[in-house]
Design a protein around this motif. Structure first.
Motif, PDB file in Angstrom:
ATOM      1  N   PRO A 137       0.813  -1.222   0.000  1.00  0.00           N
ATOM      2  CA  PRO A 137       0.000   0.000   0.000  1.00  0.00           C
ATOM      3  C   PRO A 137       0.845   1.270   0.000  1.00  0.00           C
ATOM      4  N   SER A 138       1.963   1.246   0.699  1.00  0.00           N
ATOM      5  CA  SER A 138       2.854   2.411   0.713  1.00  0.00           C
ATOM      6  C   SER A 138       3.395   2.691  -0.683  1.00  0.00           C
ATOM      7  N   GLY A 139       3.814   1.628  -1.368  1.00  0.00           N
ATOM      8  CA  GLY A 139       4.336   1.780  -2.723  1.00  0.00           C
ATOM      9  C   GLY A 139       3.282   2.289  -3.684  1.00  0.00           C
ATOM     10  N   VAL A 140       2.093   1.718  -3.608  1.00  0.00           N
ATOM     11  CA  VAL A 140       0.990   2.150  -4.489  1.00  0.00           C
ATOM     12  C   VAL A 140       0.637   3.608  -4.223  1.00  0.00           C
ATOM     13  N   LEU A 141       0.566   3.988  -2.947  1.00  0.00           N
ATOM     14  CA  LEU A 141       0.232   5.369  -2.592  1.00  0.00           C
ATOM     15  C   LEU A 141       1.260   6.346  -3.146  1.00  0.00           C
ATOM     16  N   ALA A 142       2.532   6.024  -2.966  1.00  0.00           N
ATOM     17  CA  ALA A 142       3.591   6.917  -3.455  1.00  0.00           C
ATOM     18  C   ALA A 142       3.566   7.024  -4.983  1.00  0.00           C
ATOM     19  N   LEU A 143       3.450   5.897  -5.656  1.00  0.00           N
ATOM     20  CA  LEU A 143       3.415   5.891  -7.118  1.00  0.00           C
ATOM     21  C   LEU A 143       2.192   6.647  -7.639  1.00  0.00           C
ATOM     22  N   SER A 144       1.049   6.451  -6.987  1.00  0.00           N
ATOM     23  CA  SER A 144      -0.193   7.105  -7.418  1.00  0.00           C
ATOM     24  C   SER A 144      -0.133   8.615  -7.228  1.00  0.00           C
ATOM     25  N   LEU A 145       0.344   9.043  -6.069  1.00  0.00           N
ATOM     26  CA  LEU A 145       0.432  10.476  -5.790  1.00  0.00           C
ATOM     27  C   LEU A 145       1.413  11.156  -6.738  1.00  0.00           C
ATOM     28  N   ASN A 146       2.528  10.485  -7.009  1.00  0.00           N
ATOM     29  CA  ASN A 146       3.524  11.062  -7.903  1.00  0.00           C
ATOM     30  C   ASN A 146       3.001  11.156  -9.327  1.00  0.00           C
ATOM     31  N   ALA A 147       2.454  10.056  -9.835  1.00  0.00           N
ATOM     32  CA  ALA A 147       1.927  10.060 -11.199  1.00  0.00           C
ATOM     33  C   ALA A 147       0.725  10.985 -11.325  1.00  0.00           C
ATOM     34  N   GLY A 148      -0.096  11.051 -10.272  1.00  0.00           N
ATOM     35  CA  GLY A 148      -1.271  11.920 -10.300  1.00  0.00           C
ATOM     36  C   GLY A 148      -0.912  13.379 -10.476  1.00  0.00           C
ATOM     37  N   ALA A 149       0.206  13.793  -9.877  1.00  0.00           N
ATOM     38  CA  ALA A 149       0.646  15.181 -10.007  1.00  0.00           C
ATOM     39  C   ALA A 149       1.013  15.504 -11.460  1.00  0.00           C
ATOM     40  N   TYR A 150       1.659  14.561 -12.118  1.00  0.00           N
ATOM     41  CA  TYR A 150       2.025  14.774 -13.519  1.00  0.00           C
ATOM     42  C   TYR A 150       0.801  14.698 -14.433  1.00  0.00           C
TER      43      TYR A 150
END
Length: 219
Positions: free
Chosen positions: A87-100
Motif C-alpha cells: 500500500p505504501s508503494g501504491v500510494l507513493a506511485l499514485s500520488l507522484n503520477a497523479g501530479a504529472y
C-alpha cells in the motif's frame, strides 16, 4: 553467463514481473482519477481548491519519488499512520503520477478553444454539461499520448519500491543474486524482462491511442 541460472531464475522473476504489472496498473488507475479531479480543482474558480491542488502538484513534481516513498513508509508511522509495503508503494506511485497527470489534463483542457465553452453555455448548457459533452472529449484525445507515456514511466518507477521490500522484479532480482552470486546474469535477465514489458505496453497503448482518437473524432 550461466544458462542454467537463467533457466532456474526465470520462473521466479516472471512471478515478480506480475507484481510489477499489478503495481503499475493499480497505481495508474488511482493516478488517473486523482490527476483528473486535481486538474479540475486547479481550473476551478474556488480559490482554496486551486491553492490545495497547486501545492500538491508542486510538492510531488518537485521532490524525488524515492524520497516520497521513504516519507510514506518510514515517516508516516511517526504520526501513527502505518502502511504495509505494498500500500505504501501504491500510494507513493499514485500520488507522484497523479501530479504529472494533473498537468497533462489541465493543459489539454486549456488547449480547447474557450469559445466552445462560451458557445455551449449560450446554447443553454450548464458548465458541467459543456465540460462533459464538449470540452472533455477533445481534451482526452489531446492528453492520450501523455497519459500513455506516464504509464510507461510508471512501470519503470515501480523498481523504486524495492527499497521498502516490495517483492517486485528488482527486489526479487536482488534476492536471487544473494543466492546465486551471479549479479550480471540476474540483472541482465531483469533488464530484458523490463524491456519486453515496456515494449509490449508501448505497442498496446499505441494501438489503443489510435483507436480511441479515431473513435473520438468520429463521435
Amino acid at each position: 553467463m550461466d544458462i542454467s541460472i537463467i533457466i532456474e531464475s526465470l520462473p521466479t522473476l516472471l512471478n515478480a514481473t506480475l507484481m510489477t504489472i499489478l503495481l503499475a496498473i493499480v497505481s495508474i488507475l488511482i493516478a488517473l482519477v486523482l490527476g483528473f479531479f486535481t486538474a479540475l480543482a486547479r481550473l476551478s474558480k474556488i480559490k482554496i481548491l486551486k491553492v490545495i491542488a497547486s501545492i500538491y502538484v508542486s510538492i510531488f513534481r518537485g521532490t524525488p519519488l524515492l524520497v516520497q516513498i521513504f516519507v510514506i513508509y518510514y515517516g508516516l508511522p511517526q504520526i501513527n499512520i502505518e502502511l504495509d509495503p505494498i500500500p505504501s508503494g501504491v500510494l507513493a506511485l499514485s500520488l507522484n503520477a497523479g501530479a504529472y497527470l494533473c498537468e497533462s489534463f489541465r493543459s489539454a483542457i486549456m488547449s480547447v478553444d474557450k469559445g466552445q465553452m462560451e458557445a455551449s453555455v449560450s446554447l443553454g448548457m450548464t458548465y458541467g454539461q459543456a465540460l462533459r459533452r464538449i470540452i472533455l472529449p477533445q481534451s482526452i484525445r489531446i492528453a492520450i499520448p501523455t497519459l500513455s507515456n506516464t504509464f510507461i514511466v510508471l512501470i519503470k518507477d515501480t523498481s523504486l519500491v524495492s527499497v521498502i521490500t516490495v517483492t517486485e522484479l528488482l527486489q526479487m532480482s536482488s534476492l536471487l543474486i544473494a543466492k546465486t552470486f551471479e549479479p550480471l546474469t540476474i540483472y541482465l535477465l531483469a533488464a530484458a524482462l523490463y524491456w519486453i514489458l515496456i515494449t509490449f505496453f508501448t505497442i498496446l497503448l499505441d494501438k489503443m491511442e489510435k483507436k480511441t482518437s479515431k473513435h473520438l473524432v468520429q463521435s
